[in-house]
Design a protein around this motif. Structure first.
Motif, PDB file in Angstrom:
ATOM      1  N   GLN A   1      -2.958  -4.310   8.528  1.00  0.00           N
ATOM      2  CA  GLN A   1      -2.602  -3.660   7.273  1.00  0.00           C
ATOM      3  C   GLN A   1      -1.929  -2.318   7.559  1.00  0.00           C
ATOM      4  O   GLN A   1      -2.372  -1.564   8.423  1.00  0.00           O
TER       5      GLN A   1
ATOM      6  N   THR B   1      -0.906   1.277   5.874  1.00  0.00           N
ATOM      7  CA  THR B   1      -1.283   2.123   4.734  1.00  0.00           C
ATOM      8  C   THR B   1      -0.501   3.427   4.671  1.00  0.00           C
ATOM      9  O   THR B   1      -0.629   4.174   3.699  1.00  0.00           O
TER      10      THR B   1
ATOM     11  N   GLU C   1      -0.338  -5.726   3.445  1.00  0.00           N
ATOM     12  CA  GLU C   1      -1.605  -6.144   4.044  1.00  0.00           C
ATOM     13  C   GLU C   1      -1.410  -6.772   5.421  1.00  0.00           C
ATOM     14  O   GLU C   1      -2.354  -6.870   6.201  1.00  0.00           O
ATOM     15  N   TYR C   2      -0.155  -7.181   5.733  1.00  0.00           N
ATOM     16  CA  TYR C   2       0.088  -7.932   6.976  1.00  0.00           C
ATOM     17  C   TYR C   2       1.139  -7.274   7.862  1.00  0.00           C
ATOM     18  O   TYR C   2       1.572  -7.869   8.843  1.00  0.00           O
TER      19      TYR C   2
ATOM     20  N   ASN D   1       0.807  -1.219   0.000  1.00  0.00           N
ATOM     21  CA  ASN D   1       0.000   0.000   0.000  1.00  0.00           C
ATOM     22  C   ASN D   1       0.839   1.268   0.000  1.00  0.00           C
ATOM     23  O   ASN D   1       0.400   2.300  -0.522  1.00  0.00           O
TER      24      ASN D   1
END
Length: 990
Positions: A158, A160, A137-138, A123
């Motif tokens: 997640q 971002t 995401e992890y 991201n």
């Protein structure tokens, strides 16, 4: 009714109004309309990450990079969510399938190796001094510069947003909180807790404060001094944020297409008024507002906005060069749509704007219109206005001439035939009016109105469009279709100037719309419907300026001057600033809608210069005003990059690589090539201009305007240096050119070594030719000498043969004849006559042999063998021996000199005599063998061979044969045995 207006002042606006915008979408080449990330690299290219590919933009066109399943060098995935750059200028890309890197020098992509089967969406990306940090995401993953996985920082959610602050702390944001890891700690500390929100961006200002944008909440601020969070903006519609380091403000996008500007120092938020953008004004077209998914400020202070489904919008957030009258609350242009015919500003600061819809009165201080009750000019068109005294105004209209107060109360009215199109005040205070059919003068006390006849033969009646006065009180009158008239009201003298096809220094056009008296340069500037004219009052000649000289358009409406003696000219294609003192080609600087003008088209009479030096121009869509000193050029010098290459007019796939090349090698058969280039300054790329040159081929710059390509054909092999530079939309040049070394590699036959070898070969050939002809000449001389010597030898031999053979026989005949004459007619006398007959026959044969030997027609082996065969047959004609000949069917053409034939014949003749006398043979064989290098003649018999009793007797003849063959440089061979016959063989080189 408004009776007084305070002095006009221009105050800074408390909002941003972005009139200029450009939409980049699928129609312009963008690969997909949902734009997740925007980034400008160190070279100046703009990169846009979309849901379907990576896009590179050079200001003119897009280059799209997509995943190609069969190409391992293509990008790993088409959804690009994050873009940044490493220290070598390569792009780092966060995709839905992991981390990718674009190697610009190699024009290919590499990707991280996938670990496991889990989704590997990235991201956000961050590049520190040693590593690449990716928010996935992890959690957070750390990679080396070569995309080798190093470690995973598990946050179990997640990530971002990422930031490394000035204290070297790593901040991370996700859907449930904000985390921080100090430089000396390995674990993250949860700094702020929330639920069902998303931290979209993290920025640190130069004040040491960190700001977090949370989707669904607003903006948080962390203060290092008190180590506390505070709520900076509470707005759940905020979607994206970008920190502008130039202004220390934030640009914020929302989920409903709004753009905000936030000043954290003063805690002021400004709504950005954009027009038109994203269908803001038309709710019927699209009911659902779109989310701003990315927002970015480039080096030129341009705002780039990416939307989810609408592509990209570009805004120029720099202050516009030309102002409009803006409503302070709504940001609307208050004069938009108005067809402005004239402008006037009273001494008290009231601005009268006369339009096709009537007269409007505007107060700049309060930013509002005032209603003029009982306005007598509401339905009239006012063409021109002048102040007379402190409280009186004179107006020329389509309904007559009026003198009114500042409150528009009519004091005097004059209704004349035709329309009053223009007016001007002379040095004595009188007002002069130009009408459709005459010239009028109103005395300064308004007591009298006179009509002045300025008649010219066959002129007819032409409308007067403009009137101007010079300090010597001469009146300069510009007519529509009628040319220019200079009138002296004191003497009544009139001079008429018109266009003449026979005089290149005459007026350029007879329709005049503007006149300006330039007292400093003692000239008159005339604006016509076809060009600007400078009238030299001393030489009485006109100098013309057209579009080819830099004017944006040759149809001129108005001319105003500033304090620096520049002329500001309104046309049908914008406003032009004309600096007469500049060198040709640089005198005009042109401005259009993109610079903030109401329209490109303006109007006659709609112009004004106020006491503060502000200039006003009205047109078909409103009004502009500005101070000339505030019209600044764009200071950003463009970086010019080479973006494309054609060889033999075919594109070479070198995008990404060609812009980084320092040297380009081409074969000599590729010397027809083109280079494309772009100026990476995006304010108005349609006005960027270029210049290039190829050192080693040309010295001077080629100024090619908007053209972005340089083409060269059939260059000689060698080394060249290509240079290209560019200017931005305001003509500001970057004089540091981009350079590319070009090496045209020669073919093998064009190399220096080959040329040296060729020269040596030619010299050798010339020398060889000289030697050949010299040797030939020497050989010819030697041959001549040899022929002369051979001739001498032949003569000596013939003399000798005649002496030895013929002479001896003739002497013998003579002696026998003498003996016979003394004898009686007896048997001895008869024998003597027989000897005489035999000697005579032998003499004839000998003579025939000599003649045959010296005849040049017989200088061939073929003729020799014919003669020899005939001789042998005659030789054995009365013998009991049989002869057999073995010759080739075709005897080659071999030349035999007379000397060779003579010696060879005598040797063979000697051999024949031996066979006849000593061989006792029954059969004699003759054989000729001919090759390319020699021929051999052999004579064989089946006789008794050499007998001991005959050896000495035949010894001299064998020596004679061998000596003759030696003279021919041949080989002599003898084979014989008692009772086995004899073979003699002569071999002669050809």
């Amino acid at each position: 009714m408004v009776i007084y207006f305070p002095l006009l002042k221009i105050f800074p606006q408390n909002h941003f109004w972005l009139s200029e915008n450009e939409n980049l979408s699928l129609e312009q080449g963008l690969s997909q309309s949902s734009v997740y990330s925007i980034f400008q690299d160190s070279r100046g290219f703009l990169w846009f990450g979309t849901a379907d590919g990576l896009n590179r933009f050079d200001g003119y066109e897009f280059k799209v990079y997509r995943n190609i399943p069969s190409d391992t060098n293509s990008i790993i995935n088409n959804t690009i969510r994050a873009i940044c750059e490493d220290s070598e200028g390569n792009l780092l890309l966060g995709t839905d399938e992991g981390l990718a890197k674009y190697l610009l020098a190699e024009n290919r992509f590499i990707a991280q190796k996938k670990r496991g089967n889990k989704k590997n969406t990235i991201n956000t990306l961050l590049k520190d001094r040693e590593n690449i940090i990716a928010g996935t995401e992890y959690g957070i993953e750390i990679f080396s510069p070569n995309l080798v996985f190093k470690e995973e920082l598990k946050l179990e959610e997640q990530i971002t947003a990422l930031l490394i602050d000035s204290h070297n702390n790593l901040w991370a944001g996700g859907p449930s909180g904000i985390y921080r890891r100090s430089e000396n700690r390995n674990e993250f500390e949860k700094m702020y807790n929330y639920y069902l929100l998303t931290c979209r961006n993290i920025f640190e200002t130069d004040k040491g404060s960190i700001f977090f944008l949370l989707n669904g909440k607003g903006i948080l601020k962390y203060d290092y001094n008190n180590r506390k969070f505070s709520e900076e903006i509470n707005d759940e519609l905020l979607s994206n944020i970008f920190f502008d380091k130039w202004t220390n403000t934030f640009w914020i996008g929302t989920t409903n297409e709004r753009i905000l500007n936030y000043d954290p120092a003063n805690k002021k938020i400004k709504k950005i008024i954009t027009k038109p953008i994203l269908n803001f004004q038309n709710e019927n077209i699209r009911k659902k507002k779109l989310t701003i998914t990315s927002i970015y400020i480039d080096r030129s202070n341009l705002l780039w906005v990416g939307l989810d489904g609408e592509g990209i919008y570009k805004f120029n957030i720099n202050a516009p060069k030309f102002k409009k009258v803006i409503d302070n609350k709504t940001g609307a242009d208050l004069f938009e749509g108005e067809f402005v015919k004239s402008i006037y500003k009273t001494k008290n600061g009231a601005l009268f704007v006369n339009t096709l819809n009537g007269m409007l009165l505007y107060d700049f201080i309060n930013k509002r219109f005032y209603d003029i009750k009982g306005n007598p000019f509401k339905n009239k068109i006012v063409y021109s206005v002048a102040q007379v005294g402190d409280d009186k105004i004179v107006m020329a209209t389509n309904a007559g001439l009026f003198v009114v107060t500042n409150q528009l109360k009519i004091l005097y009215s004059y209704f004349l035939k035709g329309q009053m199109l223009s007016l001007s005040k002379d040095n004595n205070g009188n007002i002069w009016f130009g009408a459709t059919q005459n010239i009028c003068r109103l005395s300064k006390n308004y007591e009298s109105l006179d009509t002045v006849k300025i008649d010219f033969e066959n002129r007819g009646y032409y409308p007067v469009k403009t009137i101007s006065f010079t300090p010597d009180n001469l009146i300069w009158i510009g007519y529509l279709f009628g040319g220019l008239v200079c009138y002296n009201p004191s003497s009544g003298e009139k001079t008429h100037y018109v266009n003449s096809s026979l005089n290149s220094n005459s007026l350029s056009n007879n329709s005049i719309r503007a006149i300006y008296s330039d007292e400093k340069n003692n000239c008159i500037w005339i604006g016509t419907e076809n060009g600007l004219n400078k009238f030299d009052r001393q030489t009485k000649s006109f100098t013309h300026y057209y579009e080819k000289d830099g004017l944006p358009n040759s149809f001129i409406y108005a001319i105003l001057s500033d304090e620096h003696n520049n002329l500001w000219i309104s046309t049908n294609k914008g406003i032009s600033k004309f600096t007469p003192g500049n060198k040709p080609g640089t005198q005009f600087k042109n401005y259009g809608i993109e610079d903030g003008l109401q329209s490109n088209e303006f109007n006659k009479g709609a112009y004004l210069k106020d006491e503060k030096g502000y200039l006003y121009f009205g047109g078909i869509n409103g009004l502009n005003y500005f101070h000339p000193d505030s019209v600044k050029d764009n200071p950003v010098k463009p970086v010019t990059l080479i973006t494309g290459l054609k060889i033999l007019d075919s594109h070479v796939e070198a995008v990404g690589k060609i812009s980084r090349l320092k040297e380009l090698k081409l074969k000599s058969n590729e010397s027809v090539f083109s280079l494309q280039f772009s100026a990476l300054e995006f304010t108005n790329t349609k006005k960027n201009s270029y210049a290039y040159r190829l050192l080693g081929f040309e010295k001077d710059w080629n100024y090619c305007g908007l053209k972005r390509e340089a083409r060269y054909t059939n260059l000689d092999p060698g080394e060249y240096l290509f240079e290209v530079k560019s200017a931005n939309n305001d003509g500001v040049w970057n004089d540091i050119p981009t350079q590319l070394k070009i090496l045209i590699v020669p073919q093998w036959y064009q190399t220096l070594l080959f040329k040296i070898l060729l020269i040596l070969f030619l010299l050798s050939a010339v020398g060889g030719s000289i030697r050949f002809f010299e040797v030939r000449r020497i050989k010819f001389r030697i041959k001549k000498l040899e022929e002369k010597e051979a001739l001498a030898k032949d003569r000596a031999r013939i003399s000798r043969d005649i002496h030895d053979e013929i002479g001896a026989n003739l002497t013998r005949i003579l002696l026998i004849s003498d003996i016979a004459s003394s004898q009686q007619e007896t048997t001895k006398w008869f024998d003597s006559f027989k000897q005489i007959s035999r000697s005579a026959n032998e003499t004839i044969v000998k003579l025939d042999e000599i003649v045959w030997a010296i005849n040049p027609k017989n200088d061939s082996l073929k003729n020799f063998m014919a003669y020899l065969s005939e001789y042998i047959e005659m030789f054995f004609e009365h013998s009991d021996k049989s002869c057999r000949f073995n010759y080739p069917a075709v005897i080659p053409d071999v030349t035999l000199t007379s000397e060779k034939r003579h010696n060879l014949f005598l040797a063979i003749k000697e051999a024949l005599n031996n066979v006849q006398k000593y061989s006792n043979a029954n059969q004699v064989s003759f054989e000729l063998i001919v090759t390319k290098t020699f021929f051999s003649f052999s004579l064989s018999d089946d006789g008794v061979g050499f007998l001991p009793a005959k050896t000495l007797e035949s010894g001299n003849s064998i020596k004679n044969m061998k000596s003759r063959i030696d003279l021919l440089l041949g080989e002599f061979e003898l084979k014989s045995a008692s009772g086995e016959g004899t073979t003699i063989k002569f071999t002669i080189k050809i």
